[in-house]
Design a protein around this motif. Structure first.
Motif, PDB file in Angstrom:
ATOM      1  N   UNK A 163      38.900  55.404  34.114  1.00  0.00           N
ATOM      2  CA  UNK A 163      39.016  55.162  35.553  1.00  0.00           C
ATOM      3  C   UNK A 163      40.417  54.751  35.948  1.00  0.00           C
ATOM      4  N   UNK A 164      40.614  53.464  36.082  1.00  0.00           N
ATOM      5  CA  UNK A 164      41.916  52.956  36.489  1.00  0.00           C
ATOM      6  C   UNK A 164      42.122  53.119  37.983  1.00  0.00           C
ATOM      7  N   UNK A 165      43.358  52.940  38.417  1.00  0.00           N
ATOM      8  CA  UNK A 165      43.671  53.067  39.832  1.00  0.00           C
ATOM      9  C   UNK A 165      43.215  51.860  40.626  1.00  0.00           C
ATOM     10  N   UNK A 166      43.390  51.963  41.949  1.00  0.00           N
ATOM     11  CA  UNK A 166      43.090  50.826  42.813  1.00  0.00           C
ATOM     12  C   UNK A 166      41.596  50.578  42.973  1.00  0.00           C
ATOM     13  N   UNK A 167      40.752  51.540  42.599  1.00  0.00           N
ATOM     14  CA  UNK A 167      39.323  51.274  42.537  1.00  0.00           C
ATOM     15  C   UNK A 167      39.048  50.147  41.548  1.00  0.00           C
ATOM     16  N   UNK A 168      39.745  50.179  40.433  1.00  0.00           N
ATOM     17  CA  UNK A 168      39.566  49.145  39.419  1.00  0.00           C
ATOM     18  C   UNK A 168      40.020  47.788  39.936  1.00  0.00           C
ATOM     19  N   UNK A 169      41.117  47.782  40.677  1.00  0.00           N
ATOM     20  CA  UNK A 169      41.595  46.525  41.263  1.00  0.00           C
ATOM     21  C   UNK A 169      40.562  45.956  42.221  1.00  0.00           C
ATOM     22  N   UNK A 170      40.054  46.791  43.123  1.00  0.00           N
ATOM     23  CA  UNK A 170      39.070  46.336  44.099  1.00  0.00           C
ATOM     24  C   UNK A 170      37.815  45.811  43.411  1.00  0.00           C
ATOM     25  N   UNK A 171      37.346  46.540  42.408  1.00  0.00           N
ATOM     26  CA  UNK A 171      36.159  46.124  41.646  1.00  0.00           C
ATOM     27  C   UNK A 171      36.382  44.773  40.977  1.00  0.00           C
ATOM     28  N   UNK A 172      37.534  44.600  40.348  1.00  0.00           N
ATOM     29  CA  UNK A 172      37.836  43.336  39.665  1.00  0.00           C
ATOM     30  C   UNK A 172      37.907  42.175  40.648  1.00  0.00           C
ATOM     31  N   UNK A 173      38.529  42.412  41.794  1.00  0.00           N
ATOM     32  CA  UNK A 173      38.656  41.360  42.810  1.00  0.00           C
ATOM     33  C   UNK A 173      37.283  40.970  43.360  1.00  0.00           C
ATOM     34  N   UNK A 174      36.432  41.955  43.603  1.00  0.00           N
ATOM     35  CA  UNK A 174      35.101  41.672  44.143  1.00  0.00           C
ATOM     36  C   UNK A 174      34.276  40.866  43.138  1.00  0.00           C
ATOM     37  N   UNK A 175      34.251  41.292  41.893  1.00  0.00           N
ATOM     38  CA  UNK A 175      33.482  40.567  40.881  1.00  0.00           C
ATOM     39  C   UNK A 175      34.016  39.145  40.701  1.00  0.00           C
ATOM     40  N   UNK A 176      35.332  39.021  40.593  1.00  0.00           N
ATOM     41  CA  UNK A 176      35.928  37.694  40.433  1.00  0.00           C
ATOM     42  C   UNK A 176      35.659  36.834  41.663  1.00  0.00           C
ATOM     43  N   UNK A 177      35.707  37.449  42.840  1.00  0.00           N
ATOM     44  CA  UNK A 177      35.449  36.712  44.069  1.00  0.00           C
ATOM     45  C   UNK A 177      34.036  36.147  44.117  1.00  0.00           C
ATOM     46  N   UNK A 178      33.067  36.911  43.638  1.00  0.00           N
ATOM     47  CA  UNK A 178      31.686  36.419  43.591  1.00  0.00           C
ATOM     48  C   UNK A 178      31.588  35.204  42.687  1.00  0.00           C
ATOM     49  N   UNK A 179      32.201  35.307  41.505  1.00  0.00           N
ATOM     50  CA  UNK A 179      32.146  34.195  40.547  1.00  0.00           C
ATOM     51  C   UNK A 179      32.822  32.952  41.117  1.00  0.00           C
ATOM     52  N   UNK A 180      34.000  33.126  41.696  1.00  0.00           N
ATOM     53  CA  UNK A 180      34.738  31.984  42.250  1.00  0.00           C
ATOM     54  C   UNK A 180      33.961  31.353  43.399  1.00  0.00           C
ATOM     55  N   UNK A 181      33.385  32.172  44.272  1.00  0.00           N
ATOM     56  CA  UNK A 181      32.645  31.626  45.416  1.00  0.00           C
ATOM     57  C   UNK A 181      31.438  30.823  44.962  1.00  0.00           C
TER      58      UNK A 181
END
Length: 199
Positions: A163-181
């Motif tokens: 995969x890679x690309x900015x899809x991966x960035x968005x996915x990582x940010x969303x998952x991390x955001x859920x955990x942090x919240x």
């Protein structure tokens, strides 16, 4: 759409609550009250905590891995997020749920195993040094975001990372955001403790 819905339902099944009820215990009235692996370990014993943790990881891993094989990376990303959201906002628990760390790890391993290994290493080091599971979870979330940004910027080899690309960035940010919240209370407690220490 069906794969996303199935992943959400699978994620909604809460092993901690099921195991606790089978053992005649109520996690909601015990220690932190959180229906996750860490609280299960405190209330039911370390062995049961490990069992719950493995099952929580599997809830994220299995749907994500199958989605990767059958539908590709982008579907796997969305399915993984759906499984984590199911765990966090389980309709079986009236919208309550765990903090999503183990299920998020499973979702990561299912599509980007190298990311998962890095998260596990950081988590283990922080727990070993500080004995703070919440801090270790937050550190693993930060690692996920950093790796996601590096992937989006094309600074990681595609041969090792599908995969890679900015899809991966968005996915990582969303998952991390859920955990942090889900760790807001821990973060606030830490800042308050620092404020008191500096007073």
């Amino acid at each position: 759409m069906a794969a996303i819905l199935v992943a959400f339902v699978v994620g909604s099944v809460n092993p901690a609550t099921i195991v606790a009820r089978l053992l005649g215990r109520d996690l909601s009235a015990s220690v932190s009250g959180n229906p996750g692996a860490t609280n299960a370990g405190r209330v039911l014993g370390a062995r049961w905590g490990v069992v719950v943790g493995v099952l929580d990881v599997a809830k994220g891993l299995v749907p994500t891995y199958l989605a990767l094989r059958w539908g590709g990376v982008h579907l796997a990303y969305v399915v993984g997020v759906a499984a984590v959201l199911g765990h966090v906002f389980s309709p079986f628990l009236r919208g309550r749920g765990g903090k999503g760390v183990a299920t998020a790890l499973g979702a990561v391993v299912g599509v980007q195993p190298l990311f998962g290994i890095a998260m596990l290493v950081v988590f283990g080091v922080v727990v070993a040094l500080g004995r703070w599971v919440a801090g270790a979870s937050l550190a693993a979330a930060v690692v996920l975001v950093v790796l996601g940004v590096l992937a989006g910027a094309g600074l990681m080899g595609s041969a090792l990372m599908p995969g890679g690309g900015w899809w991966t960035t968005a996915w990582a940010v969303v998952l991390a955001g859920i955990v942090v919240s889900r760790h807001r209370a821990n973060i606030l407690g830490w800042w308050r403790a620092r404020g008191l220490a500096g007073a």
